[in-house]
Design a protein around this motif. Structure first.
Motif, PDB file in Angstrom:
ATOM      1  N   LEU A 173     -18.300 -20.792 -11.175  1.00 28.24           N
ATOM      2  CA  LEU A 173     -18.053 -22.233 -11.207  1.00 28.24           C
ATOM      3  C   LEU A 173     -16.554 -22.524 -11.258  1.00 28.24           C
ATOM      4  CD1 LEU A 173     -20.812 -23.590 -13.637  1.00 28.24           C
ATOM      5  CD2 LEU A 173     -20.819 -23.581 -11.147  1.00 28.24           C
ATOM      6  N   MET A 231     -29.431 -16.438 -10.278  1.00 24.30           N
ATOM      7  CA  MET A 231     -30.648 -17.090 -10.773  1.00 24.30           C
ATOM      8  C   MET A 231     -31.832 -16.125 -10.732  1.00 24.30           C
ATOM      9  SD  MET A 231     -29.848 -20.043 -11.845  1.00 24.30           S
ATOM     10  CE  MET A 231     -28.339 -19.188 -12.334  1.00 24.30           C
ATOM     11  N   CYS A 240     -26.457 -26.342 -18.231  1.00 19.62           N
ATOM     12  CA  CYS A 240     -27.580 -25.386 -18.216  1.00 19.62           C
ATOM     13  C   CYS A 240     -27.144 -24.030 -18.761  1.00 19.62           C
ATOM     14  CB  CYS A 240     -28.115 -25.228 -16.799  1.00 19.62           C
ATOM     15  SG  CYS A 240     -29.063 -26.639 -16.173  1.00 19.62           S
ATOM     16  N   LEU A 270     -24.751 -27.715 -14.009  1.00 21.72           N
ATOM     17  CA  LEU A 270     -24.890 -26.261 -14.111  1.00 21.72           C
ATOM     18  C   LEU A 270     -24.204 -25.724 -15.360  1.00 21.72           C
ATOM     19  CD1 LEU A 270     -24.343 -25.219 -10.376  1.00 21.72           C
ATOM     20  CD2 LEU A 270     -26.495 -25.433 -11.616  1.00 21.72           C
ATOM     21  N   ALA A 285     -21.745 -16.429 -14.061  1.00 19.26           N
ATOM     22  CA  ALA A 285     -21.993 -17.745 -13.473  1.00 19.26           C
ATOM     23  C   ALA A 285     -20.855 -18.710 -13.795  1.00 19.26           C
ATOM     24  CB  ALA A 285     -23.320 -18.311 -13.974  1.00 19.26           C
ATOM     25  N   LEU A 328     -22.673 -31.630  -9.783  1.00 24.90           N
ATOM     26  CA  LEU A 328     -23.457 -30.399  -9.875  1.00 24.90           C
ATOM     27  C   LEU A 328     -22.831 -29.430 -10.876  1.00 24.90           C
ATOM     28  CD1 LEU A 328     -24.542 -29.371  -6.244  1.00 24.90           C
ATOM     29  CD2 LEU A 328     -26.034 -29.747  -8.215  1.00 24.90           C
ATOM     30  N   ASN A 329     -21.511 -29.337 -10.849  1.00 26.27           N
ATOM     31  CA  ASN A 329     -20.804 -28.437 -11.757  1.00 26.27           C
ATOM     32  C   ASN A 329     -21.116 -28.780 -13.211  1.00 26.27           C
ATOM     33  OD1 ASN A 329     -18.283 -26.387 -11.839  1.00 26.27           O
ATOM     34  ND2 ASN A 329     -18.062 -27.889 -13.472  1.00 26.27           N
ATOM     35  N   MET A 355     -32.333 -24.898 -13.319  1.00 28.41           N
ATOM     36  CA  MET A 355     -30.991 -24.600 -12.839  1.00 28.41           C
ATOM     37  C   MET A 355     -31.017 -24.094 -11.401  1.00 28.41           C
ATOM     38  SD  MET A 355     -28.136 -22.130 -14.607  1.00 28.41           S
ATOM     39  CE  MET A 355     -26.505 -21.929 -13.868  1.00 28.41           C
ATOM     40  N   ARG A 356     -32.035 -23.318 -11.085  1.00 26.45           N
ATOM     41  CA  ARG A 356     -32.134 -22.771  -9.734  1.00 26.45           C
ATOM     42  C   ARG A 356     -32.321 -23.893  -8.705  1.00 26.45           C
ATOM     43  NH1 ARG A 356     -35.863 -17.604  -7.921  1.00 26.45           N
ATOM     44  NH2 ARG A 356     -34.914 -17.334  -5.857  1.00 26.45           N
ATOM     45  N   GLN A 404     -31.028 -26.818  -8.859  1.00 26.51           N
ATOM     46  CA  GLN A 404     -29.705 -27.405  -8.655  1.00 26.51           C
ATOM     47  C   GLN A 404     -28.811 -26.496  -7.814  1.00 26.51           C
ATOM     48  OE1 GLN A 404     -28.997 -30.488  -9.532  1.00 26.51           O
ATOM     49  NE2 GLN A 404     -30.974 -30.743 -10.544  1.00 26.51           N
ATOM     50  N   VAL A 405     -28.941 -25.195  -8.033  1.00 30.70           N
ATOM     51  CA  VAL A 405     -28.121 -24.230  -7.286  1.00 30.70           C
ATOM     52  C   VAL A 405     -28.411 -24.275  -5.801  1.00 30.70           C
ATOM     53  CG1 VAL A 405     -27.788 -21.741  -6.914  1.00 30.70           C
ATOM     54  CG2 VAL A 405     -27.705 -22.675  -9.231  1.00 30.70           C
ATOM     55  N   LEU A 453     -24.524 -17.626  -6.706  1.00 30.02           N
ATOM     56  CA  LEU A 453     -25.222 -18.286  -7.819  1.00 30.02           C
ATOM     57  C   LEU A 453     -26.733 -18.149  -7.669  1.00 30.02           C
ATOM     58  CD1 LEU A 453     -23.139 -21.573  -8.240  1.00 30.02           C
ATOM     59  CD2 LEU A 453     -23.384 -19.737  -9.926  1.00 30.02           C
TER      60      LEU A 453
END
Length: 295
Positions: free
Chosen positions: A240, A254, A164, A161, A236, A157-158, A287-288, A290-291, A250
């Motif tokens: 991370l 968004m 992105c 993100l 952001a 995920l990192n 991106m949202r 994934q967050v 996060l």
């Protein structure tokens, strides 16, 4: 490093003539919701498992399953006399109460009474089942494996993100270039409008005209939106790097990213800047999603 809210782990164990399997699985959620399924005979173990997990987790919908089997069980069953007696007494009380009100209730059949929870148990009914202390070490191994999986998911995920954020930064730079390129066009348009107004008006309030021109200039200026987008990218990235339970922060960022992109589109005044704003909105939406999985 950030952690994902998605994870799974399974750990077998056993002692004292019993064997068991502990499974922990989770998906994303706004808060921490832990649900435990354990054998009824292991009284209180479900709450002890829940309390143990609450100390290690912060977010996610977590389901824990503890399946226990008695080794060598022959599958026979026995009736619990105390429970059966309580059920029969309660049945009579209900029948008597109904009769007192002039209502008749069909008597319960033997099959219906046997179906009441606790009346019938396995042949191991009177045996002592393992408690929390017996399964604790296996639970801790399952929890460790579970957290490790969420950490591995978090690494993936990192990377997503971070990519992105790089793209958002690139689009923000493009937006800044588009805004600079349209300054001359905006200024020329304002001069043309002012000239047209003066040509068709005998008397005009110069103060009011200056105010209106200033207002138009402010409405067309996207400098603040660009600056805030850049600041959100920095914030952001810091989250991370910090790692831990940063999912809620996060998610808030968004919302702020989306707000600035929307405002930029409404102020754009040019096809190029509008397209950049739309690209930003699409990327922020991706991106949202994934967050939503970040703990």
């Amino acid at each position: 490093m950030i952690h994902s809210m998605t994870g799974f782990a399974s750990q077998p164990g056993g002692m004292q003539g019993f064997s068991w399997v502990i499974e922990i699985r989770s998906v994303n959620a706004k808060g921490l919701d832990i649900r435990v399924r354990a054998p009824e005979r292991m009284t209180g173990v479900d709450q002890q498992i829940k309390t143990h997990l609450q100390k290690a987790l912060t977010r996610g919908s977590v389901n824990v399953s503890l399946r226990v089997e008695r080794e060598g069980a022959d599958g026979s069953f026995a009736i619990a006399p105390d429970v059966l007696n309580e059920v029969l007494i309660a049945t009579k009380q209900i029948t008597d109460a109904a009769a007192a009100l002039g209502t008749s209730i069909a008597p319960a059949t033997a099959a219906e009474i046997l179906a009441v929870r606790g009346v019938v148990g396995g042949s191991e009914l009177n045996e002592t089942w393992p408690g929390f202390d017996a399964i604790k070490s296996d639970l801790e191994m399952a929890l460790e494996a579970f957290i490790d999986m969420r950490a591995r998911e978090g690494e993936a995920l990192n990377d997503v993100l971070a990519s992105c954020l790089d793209s958002i930064e690139t689009l923000t730079t493009e937006a800044e270039a588009c805004a600079a390129a349209r300054k001359d066009a905006v200024a020329a348009n304002l001069r043309e409008n002012v000239t047209r107004i003066l040509a068709n008006t005998d008397a005009i309030d110069e103060t009011r005209l200056a105010q209106e021109l200033a207002l138009l200039a402010v409405k067309a200026d996207v400098t603040e939106e660009i600056d805030r987008l850049a600041a959100h990218v920095t914030a952001a990235r810091d989250l991370l790097v910090k790692g831990g339970a940063v999912g809620r922060k996060l998610d808030f960022l968004m919302q702020e990213f989306n707000r600035e992109a929307n405002t930029m589109c409404s102020k754009s005044g040019s096809t190029e800047l509008t397209q950049v704003g739309l690209d930003l909105k699409a990327l922020i939406d991706q991106m949202r999603e994934q967050v939503q999985n970040v703990e």
